[in-house]
Design a protein around this motif. Sequence first.
Motif, short mmCIF file in Angstrom:
data_model
loop_
_atom_site.label_atom_id
_atom_site.label_comp_id
_atom_site.label_asym_id
_atom_site.label_seq_id
_atom_site.Cartn_x
_atom_site.Cartn_y
_atom_site.Cartn_z
N TYR A 40 0.83 -1.22 0.00
CA TYR A 40 0.00 0.00 0.00
C TYR A 40 0.88 1.28 0.00
O TYR A 40 0.65 2.18 -0.79
N GLY A 65 -13.04 7.13 -4.87
CA GLY A 65 -13.03 6.27 -3.68
C GLY A 65 -11.83 6.66 -2.84
O GLY A 65 -10.97 5.86 -2.51
N SER A 67 -11.37 7.68 0.23
CA SER A 67 -11.28 7.43 1.68
C SER A 67 -10.77 8.69 2.38
O SER A 67 -11.39 9.74 2.27
N ASP A 90 -15.74 10.32 -2.55
CA ASP A 90 -16.07 9.11 -1.80
C ASP A 90 -17.53 9.21 -1.36
O ASP A 90 -18.00 10.31 -1.07
N ASN A 133 -7.83 3.61 -6.43
CA ASN A 133 -6.91 2.87 -5.56
C ASN A 133 -7.71 1.98 -4.60
O ASN A 133 -8.16 2.43 -3.55
N PHE A 134 -7.93 0.73 -5.00
CA PHE A 134 -8.69 -0.24 -4.21
C PHE A 134 -10.16 0.16 -4.03
O PHE A 134 -10.72 0.02 -2.94
N1 LIG Z 1 -19.75 3.70 -5.37
C1 LIG Z 1 -18.85 4.36 -4.64
N2 LIG Z 1 -18.72 5.70 -4.78
C2 LIG Z 1 -17.81 6.39 -4.05
N3 LIG Z 1 -16.96 5.80 -3.17
C3 LIG Z 1 -17.06 4.47 -3.02
C4 LIG Z 1 -17.99 3.69 -3.72
N4 LIG Z 1 -17.87 2.38 -3.35
C5 LIG Z 1 -16.89 2.36 -2.43
N5 LIG Z 1 -16.40 3.61 -2.22
C6 LIG Z 1 -15.32 4.02 -1.31
O1 LIG Z 1 -14.14 3.41 -1.76
C7 LIG Z 1 -13.22 3.37 -0.67
C8 LIG Z 1 -12.46 2.06 -0.74
S1 LIG Z 1 -10.94 2.08 0.19
C9 LIG Z 1 -9.96 3.14 -0.85
C10 LIG Z 1 -8.62 3.53 -0.30
C11 LIG Z 1 -8.11 4.85 -0.81
N6 LIG Z 1 -8.30 5.03 -2.24
C12 LIG Z 1 -6.65 5.03 -0.44
O2 LIG Z 1 -5.80 5.10 -1.35
O3 LIG Z 1 -6.38 5.14 0.77
C13 LIG Z 1 -10.22 0.54 -0.13
C14 LIG Z 1 -10.30 -0.46 0.97
O4 LIG Z 1 -10.74 -0.10 2.09
O5 LIG Z 1 -9.88 -1.64 0.72
C15 LIG Z 1 -14.03 3.55 0.60
O6 LIG Z 1 -13.68 4.75 1.25
C16 LIG Z 1 -15.48 3.55 0.13
O7 LIG Z 1 -16.32 4.41 0.86
#
Ligand SMILES: Nc1ncnc2c1ncn2[C@@H]1O[C@H](C[S@+](CC[C@H]([NH3+])C(=O)[O-])CC(=O)[O-])[C@@H](O)[C@H]1O
Length: 243
Positions: A40, A65, A67, A90, A133-134
């Motif tokens: 990560y 997304g 976060s 997000d 990103n994920f």
């Molecule tokens: N339909 C959607 N629309 C908007 N947001 C969404 C949706 N579905 C999920 N999410 C958002 O996508 C994020 C995924 S985390 C990303 C890490 C970040 N990119 C990082 O670089 O730290 C990955 C993980 O936790 O494995 C969460 O905050 C959700 O609310």
Amino acid sequence: MTSEQDRIFSKPLAKVADFRFDDKVASVFPDMISRSIPGYGQILHTLGEMADKVVQPGTRVYDLGCSLGAATSSIRRALADRDVTMVAVDNSEAMVKRARDHLDAFVSPIPVDLVCADIRDIEIENASMVVLNFTLQFLAPDDRDALLAKIYQGMVPGGLLVVSEKLVFSQPAIHQLLDDLHLDFKRANGYSELEISQKRNALENVMRPDTVEQHKARFQAAGFSQSDLWFQCYNFASMVAIK
Ligand SMILES: Nc1ncnc2c1ncn2[C@@H]1O[C@H](C[S@+](CC[C@H]([NH3+])C(=O)[O-])CC(=O)[O-])[C@@H](O)[C@H]1O
Ligand SMILES: O=C(O)C(=O)Cc1ccccc1
């Protein structure tokens, strides 16, 4: 902006509910994600390096997304005083609320439009870099093609899409090996067997990873002329696609 240790799945739960990006998760998120996803930190760092090479003046960079905005922060730092606007999106209110504080903690002339919305509903325009990103793995599989097509349409020629994901593998022994190595990574980072299995149950209906072949086919169907894997550690990978 304090971030605590992730102990969310440490107590036995009578019934494990579907995983949600709620306040509890948002409050431990930096710890949770760095102890759960091998590579990560490396990926975040490289997003900044990639941005430095591909982001064009007068364009936008999207972090879908976002976060707490870790990818946005890495890219914004790398771009220093470049003439760009960043858009970080997000749909978790708990995440977006905290992301604001994280972004404000770093002084930069680059504006960040932080939006609480579903990435399926937003417009993408004039983008020279888009980051998932994920995030794609949490979208309903049927919605993934349309999202990528929309991203492609909103990108400038030469624009870069970066998609980081957990992967599954069609060859069962390979899948088992890489999944086991990931579980060992979580154990080495202090997660108990109970935490690992309860989180796995919570994610079962929520996070549906694809194979690398599915990702490549999707990039192509969306119109991207070139795509490849640039990073992999066990069953976690990051891919690039160029318009
Ligand atoms: N339909 C959607 N629309 C908007 N947001 C969404 C949706 N579905 C999920 N999410 C958002 O996508 C994020 C995924 S985390 C990303 C890490 C970040 N990119 C990082 O670089 O730290 C990955 C993980 O936790 O494995 C969460 O905050 C959700 O609310
Ligand atoms: O924890 C896991 O096993 C994962 O696959 C990744 C993850 C990391 C943070 C939130 C949700 C899923």
